[in-house]
Scaffold this active site. Sequence first.
Site, PDB file in Angstrom:
ATOM      1  CG  ASP A   8      -3.562  12.483  -1.921  1.00 15.55           C
ATOM      2  OD1 ASP A   8      -3.508  13.372  -1.077  1.00 15.55           O
ATOM      3  OD2 ASP A   8      -3.390  12.690  -3.144  1.00 15.55           O
ATOM      4  CD  GLU A  29      -5.997 -10.212   1.905  1.00 16.03           C
ATOM      5  OE1 GLU A  29      -4.779  -9.921   2.061  1.00 16.03           O
ATOM      6  OE2 GLU A  29      -6.543 -10.255   0.796  1.00 16.03           O
TER       7      GLU A  29
END
Length: 586
Positions: A210, A261
Amino acid sequence: MEMSQPPAAEADWWRQAVVYQIYPRSFADSGGDGLGDLGGIISRVPYLAWLGIDAVWLSPFYPSARVDGGYDVDDYRDVDPQLGTLADFDEMTARLHGRGIKVIVDIVPNHTSDRHAWFREALAAPKGSPARDRYIFRDGQGRDGAQPPSDWPSTFGGPAWTRVQDGQWYLHLFTERQPDLNWQNREVRDDFLTTLRFWSDRGADGFRVDVAHGLAKNLVEPLERLDGQAALVSPLDGTHPLWDRDEVHGIYAEWRRVFNEYDPPRVGVAEAWVHPSRRSRYASPDGLGQAFNFDLLEANWNAGEFLQVITDNLADAQQHGASTAWVLSNHDVVRHASRYGLPAGDCLSSTQNAKTWLLSNGTSPEPDRGLGLLRARAATLLMLALPGSAYLYQGEELGLHEVADLAPDVLQDPAFLRSGGAEKGRDGCRVPLPWTTGGPSFGFSTRAAHLPQPAWFGPLSVQAQEHDPASTLALYRQALSWRRRFHAAENLEWMPGTNGQVLHFGRPGGWQSVTNFGPRAVPLPHGTVVVASSPVQEGLLPADTTAWVIPPAPDRVARRQSRRYGPASDAVPLIRRDSIGPPPGP
Ligand code: GLC
């Protein structure tokens, strides 16, 4: 014609995914309180799978006072008790994944809510304390510091500063209940990395970010004045004090390291209202990976504007190795079926034009709803044929129009409340979905919905459309099904038929899309129409219509699965209602 399956678990699944935006409070209610919730989404997973989307993006479902529809977050690592629990989130994710649908959650990093533990701590803490440094507190100007620290305006109207008891002011670029975080503070940065891991560990496949262009601010004293310049229009050199500063990309480089990751890496999509020439930085593979392209959403319904937007953005995407994220509607703008039913405003974008119209409660000018829907269907089919990903907004598959005549006393949007009515706000596209033709809220809940639904929602409900091969719902389903089969490299070739009123392009493998923006029917290209946004016949493409055409190549699969010059083809069988969701509420 080559038919290939869409990539499933591959790292780049998102590049050409169709993502369906769920506004959780208005999607489906399982709790019987008139507010949509995660249980409601769980109950509609079969519908989402039936529709044929690749991923969902959920607008915020976190604990919130809903001052800004949930974009005022109290706690980034929990579920609003009115919407469910973390266990519900896990179940929803497992069910969506079980149907091959990815999950994108909304992350709101520019501001918290004023109920967030950090902000309450900051209010209780003294000036200059570490607790205040997580936000942007400053002394005021003038005698006794009674004037705000700068002339910065809030996006929803009024000043962007609010004074607290001890005389300091805090910054909020949105409502005063949404204090801006200080992204120069290491603790803030680290906490968001924890949040990204929290949802990634729970199975989120990506994040919609956002106000991605707002996090980095120039806070060097004296704070730069804006002197009334349009606060949302930022220069192209990254020097605006509030928006689209170059340093913001350092934040997303850290996020990327967290995304990587995971296997497959998580992905981000930026909501960045920036100049198109600066969008690719957000979509960089070293950053979020994708950024919404709002140019198509802003474009008026005409071939020239669409052509320009498509060519510019595909060139940009190619140059930067990104894939374009196309959008026609979302929870912040007037639905495209309504926008396209209005006469284009002089020099106004499609969304600005519609915002002005909303102020008349949708009466002036009188919209041509039929024309709007015709064009919306054509625009969607065109968008779905483009290389890149496409974001759909809940309810557009039903051909919903904006609910433009909501009474002032039911409006919830701070854009209305803070502007003193100078804006109508965004509630008209957030009215809960109609699932059935009748009932207290057309199958959304067992009682009235939190925003009132108009009577015309019934005939547009899922129940009313699911068995109708000419419905907008059937069109979306067929298009999504064909798009999956046509999955091809991210190339587009303009065909000779393209001119001032027709856009005709081909994709690898022979898939062609042709849209007639003009007032008169034009000849269809040679081939077989597999899906069309309105009935085509006698080799002609009517006005305001898109058709997907495959050449008369000896591809047996395609030929078997298509129908010559049919209207919206029924190649995709409609299925029984009980297999797409729960029975209508009592
Ligand atoms: C984004 C959201 C919008 C919200 C604003 C503030 O623009 O899409 O709905 O009001 O951010 O969080």
